[in-house]
Design a protein around this motif. Structure first.
Motif, short mmCIF file in Angstrom:
data_model
loop_
_atom_site.label_atom_id
_atom_site.label_comp_id
_atom_site.label_asym_id
_atom_site.label_seq_id
_atom_site.Cartn_x
_atom_site.Cartn_y
_atom_site.Cartn_z
N ARG A 11 -20.10 -5.30 -28.55
CA ARG A 11 -18.89 -5.93 -29.09
C ARG A 11 -17.68 -5.02 -28.91
O ARG A 11 -16.57 -5.49 -28.61
CB ARG A 11 -19.11 -6.26 -30.56
N ALA A 12 -17.87 -3.73 -29.10
CA ALA A 12 -16.75 -2.81 -28.90
C ALA A 12 -16.33 -2.80 -27.43
O ALA A 12 -15.12 -2.77 -27.12
CB ALA A 12 -17.17 -1.40 -29.34
N ALA A 13 -17.29 -2.81 -26.51
CA ALA A 13 -16.95 -2.82 -25.08
C ALA A 13 -16.20 -4.08 -24.70
O ALA A 13 -15.24 -4.03 -23.91
CB ALA A 13 -18.23 -2.68 -24.26
N ILE A 14 -16.62 -5.22 -25.25
CA ILE A 14 -15.92 -6.48 -24.95
C ILE A 14 -14.52 -6.44 -25.53
O ILE A 14 -13.54 -6.88 -24.90
CB ILE A 14 -16.72 -7.67 -25.49
N ALA A 15 -14.39 -5.91 -26.76
CA ALA A 15 -13.07 -5.81 -27.37
C ALA A 15 -12.16 -4.91 -26.53
O ALA A 15 -10.96 -5.21 -26.35
CB ALA A 15 -13.19 -5.26 -28.79
N LEU A 16 -12.68 -3.82 -26.01
CA LEU A 16 -11.90 -2.95 -25.14
C LEU A 16 -11.46 -3.69 -23.88
O LEU A 16 -10.32 -3.54 -23.42
CB LEU A 16 -12.72 -1.72 -24.77
N ARG A 22 -13.05 -13.24 -32.04
CA ARG A 22 -14.17 -14.15 -32.26
C ARG A 22 -15.09 -14.21 -31.05
O ARG A 22 -16.31 -14.25 -31.19
CB ARG A 22 -13.63 -15.55 -32.61
N ASP A 23 -14.48 -14.21 -29.88
CA ASP A 23 -15.28 -14.24 -28.66
C ASP A 23 -16.03 -12.92 -28.46
O ASP A 23 -17.19 -12.91 -28.04
CB ASP A 23 -14.37 -14.52 -27.46
N ALA A 24 -15.35 -11.82 -28.78
CA ALA A 24 -16.00 -10.52 -28.64
C ALA A 24 -17.19 -10.38 -29.58
O ALA A 24 -18.21 -9.79 -29.23
CB ALA A 24 -14.98 -9.40 -28.92
N VAL A 25 -17.06 -10.94 -30.77
CA VAL A 25 -18.14 -10.85 -31.76
C VAL A 25 -19.29 -11.78 -31.42
O VAL A 25 -20.47 -11.43 -31.54
CB VAL A 25 -17.57 -11.15 -33.17
N VAL A 38 -22.24 -3.81 -19.88
CA VAL A 38 -23.03 -3.89 -21.12
C VAL A 38 -23.87 -5.15 -21.20
O VAL A 38 -24.90 -5.18 -21.89
CB VAL A 38 -22.10 -3.81 -22.37
N LEU A 39 -23.46 -6.22 -20.53
CA LEU A 39 -24.22 -7.48 -20.57
C LEU A 39 -24.54 -7.93 -19.15
O LEU A 39 -24.29 -9.08 -18.77
CB LEU A 39 -23.42 -8.58 -21.31
N GLY A 40 -25.08 -7.03 -18.37
CA GLY A 40 -25.42 -7.34 -17.00
C GLY A 40 -26.92 -7.43 -16.78
O GLY A 40 -27.70 -7.59 -17.72
N LYS A 41 -27.33 -7.35 -15.50
CA LYS A 41 -28.75 -7.48 -15.14
C LYS A 41 -29.60 -6.39 -15.79
O LYS A 41 -30.71 -6.65 -16.26
CB LYS A 41 -28.90 -7.44 -13.63
#
Length: 562
Positions: free
Chosen positions: A36-41, A155-158, A200-203
């Motif tokens: 979530r922190a990586a997406i927020a960044l 909201r999307d990041a969470v 962070v959300l890859g293969k």
């Protein structure tokens, strides 16, 4: 040299960071907070590659502090929003509160997802999925309030790491966890396209998640033919009621604005705890079978419907069932105010009933409910005129009746007929549940059981009435008189060939005009009782009766011999 402008976080002060290397994300293995922190960044335009570490944290360098490390999930998001104001959280207090609410829902759903993965038997799995979807469906509702093209925010990041995990389970285990979550999954797909999110959300993350978090004995990973079918142990409540192929394997839970209480320990010393836990499991499973693919809807309120019925009767007969001592002028005002209240409350209950349908659209249900409530009120004058013929029939047919007022206030058969006519109107508008509530209440008051689907003509008189039963498809003509313990029922029920009953088929008697049916008669099947016929007391009848005929049971004989 000009120093950067500082921003406040709580009681401390930090400085907005220009160089990317002043910010470092340390990520514990497969940590949702780190994701979530990586997406927020990434949303803040500062994508960074997480550094592996034993504990997740966001490390900042500052001219004022040598090092600042934040580890609490919401604090990380708040800090990033202050570094990039207005990027993650809204400045609108109401919308900001909604963003914080969704964050709390997502954190709770994380725990539910962990229970799904940890389930080691089909029953625990089913219940864990119930609880997961309870929270996730609330998240979906939050996303449906936004425009599909709205800017990505906190909201999307969470939500994205949670939904991404559910998508992985759907893809590899055919769990169908994301079925019906179109809006939140669409936003997650947008998140996965952001620069830096693949780190962070890859293969690689997908492989770690499936290998490390989904053991070989996890119930969610078992083939369908290896899962134990425990539903027969629950009886009818556990029997699947699949509505279509799309919802065939979906599991849901009742939606609730608060988190579910922790279940009692069935192995504890308190025997009531074990009973409570068993009832909880049966209840959740029953709701899943009845409402596959969505949150459990609210039911109409039986007390509210009964109050509606009483208020409507008061508006029809204000002198008898309205406030005591009203004059004519006050009665007009009372009727106007009562009908205004009835219209809105009836629309609310109709909406609740129609929302129970599997493909119910909330907006359509509300519009239909409001229109139907208005149509119901528009038909009240006709019901009042029709019921006056019942009152007159009672006065003409009962030598003990001294006045019309006495009949309105005191005769149970008249009370039952009036409530039936109101319930029958709602039944015709497609609200059988509300109609059955009214009919059941009338039955408890009068001892007369009339299905709201039965069609009863004018000038009907039920004398005494206790024990009278009139079935759903029965049809009564004009000026029919019925005494106590009469049954107008079905002779047999047609089967669909697979053990189920065929519903809605005509199966009850057709009673012509001017028919009299005396006490204790039982008339079964779709037979016709001709105009002017008389059915004697205690008769058991399954054959048609021609007009004007008199049907009696065998004459009793007196034997005086020893």
């Amino acid at each position: 040299m000009t120093m950067p402008e500082p921003y406040g976080v709580g009681n401390s002060r930090i400085t907005a960071l220009a160089p990317q290397n002043d910010m470092q994300l340390i990520a514990a293995p497969d940590c949702v907070t780190a994701e979530r922190a990586a997406i927020a960044l990434a949303l803040c335009g500062r994508p960074v590659r997480p550094v592996a570490g034993p504990q997740t944290g966001l490390r900042l360098a500052s001219p004022f502090r040598k090092e600042l490390v934040i580890q609490e999930p919401l604090a990380i998001l708040t800090l990033l929003d202050e570094l990039c104001p207005g990027t993650l959280f809204s400045a609108n207090p109401v919308e900001r509160a909604g963003q914080h609410k969704l964050t709390g829902l997502a954190l709770l759903a994380d725990q539910r997802l962990a229970e799904v993965i940890a389930a080691r038997n089909p029953r625990d799995l089913d219940i864990a999925i119930h609880l997961l979807r309870d929270g996730v469906l609330l998240i979906e509702q939050c996303f449906r309030q936004r425009s599909p093209a709205s800017r990505l925010d906190v909201r999307d990041a969470v939500a994205a790491p949670l939904i991404w995990r559910m998508m992985m389970l759907d893809r590899h285990c055919q769990a169908h966890l994301c079925l019906g979550l179109e809006r939140v999954t669409a936003n997650t797909a947008r998140i996965l396209q952001l620069n830096g999110v693949a780190d962070v959300l890859g293969k690689a993350a997908e492989a770690r998640f499936l290998d490390h978090h989904l053991p070989h004995d996890a119930a969610i990973g078992l083939p369908a033919d290896q899962r134990i079918d425990w539903s027969p142990a629950l009886g009818p409540a556990g029997r699947p009621q699949h509505l279509n192929d799309r919802t065939r394997r979906l599991t849901v839970v009742p939606a609730s604005p608060t988190s579910s209480p922790k279940p009692a320990d069935p192995a504890g010393d308190d025997p009531l705890g074990a009973v409570t836990e068993k009832l909880r499991l049966i209840r959740l499973t029953s709701q899943q079978r009845r409402y596959p693919g969505r949150a459990t809807p609210r039911l109409p309120s039986r007390p509210a419907v009964i109050r509606l019925l009483a208020d409507t009767i008061g508006a029809l007969y204000p002198r008898h069932y309205g406030p005591e001592g009203m004059d004519a002028q006050a009665a007009e005002l009372f009727i106007t105010q009562t009908l205004q209240s009835v219209r809105q409350r009836l629309a609310d209950q109709l909406e609740l009933e129609w929302l129970l349908q599997p493909d119910a659209d909330p907006a359509e249900c509300r519009q239909r409910a409001q229109a139907t409530a208005a149509r119901f009120l528009a038909g009240l004058p006709q019901i009042r005129d029709l019921h006056d013929t019942d009152i007159n029939a009672a006065f003409q047919g009962d030598p003990s009746a001294k006045s019309l007022d006495e009949i309105i206030l005191c005769f149970p058969g008249i009370a039952a007929i009036l409530r039936h006519r109101l319930a029958h109107s709602l039944y015709g508008f497609g609200a059988p549940m509300l109609a059955r509530i009214m009919a059941g209440h009338s039955h408890s008051l009068s001892g007369i059981d009339i299905h709201p689907g039965a069609r009863i003509g004018p000038a009907c008189f039920i004398d005494h009435g206790t024990g009278v039963v009139i079935g759903e498809t029965a049809v009564l003509g004009r000026n029919v008189r019925i005494y106590q313990q009469v049954t107008l029922g079905a002779k047999r029920f047609e089967s669909d060939g697979e053990g189920g009953l065929v519903k809605g088929q005509p199966r009850h008697p057709l009673v012509g005009d001017d028919v009299v049916i005396y006490a204790g008669a039982t008339i079964l099947g779709r037979i016709e009782i001709g105009k002017g016929a008389t059915i004697g007391g205690g008769v058991w009848l399954t054959e048609p009766v021609p007009p004007g005929a008199v049907v009696t049971q065998a004459r009793a004989s007196l034997n005086t011999s020893g």
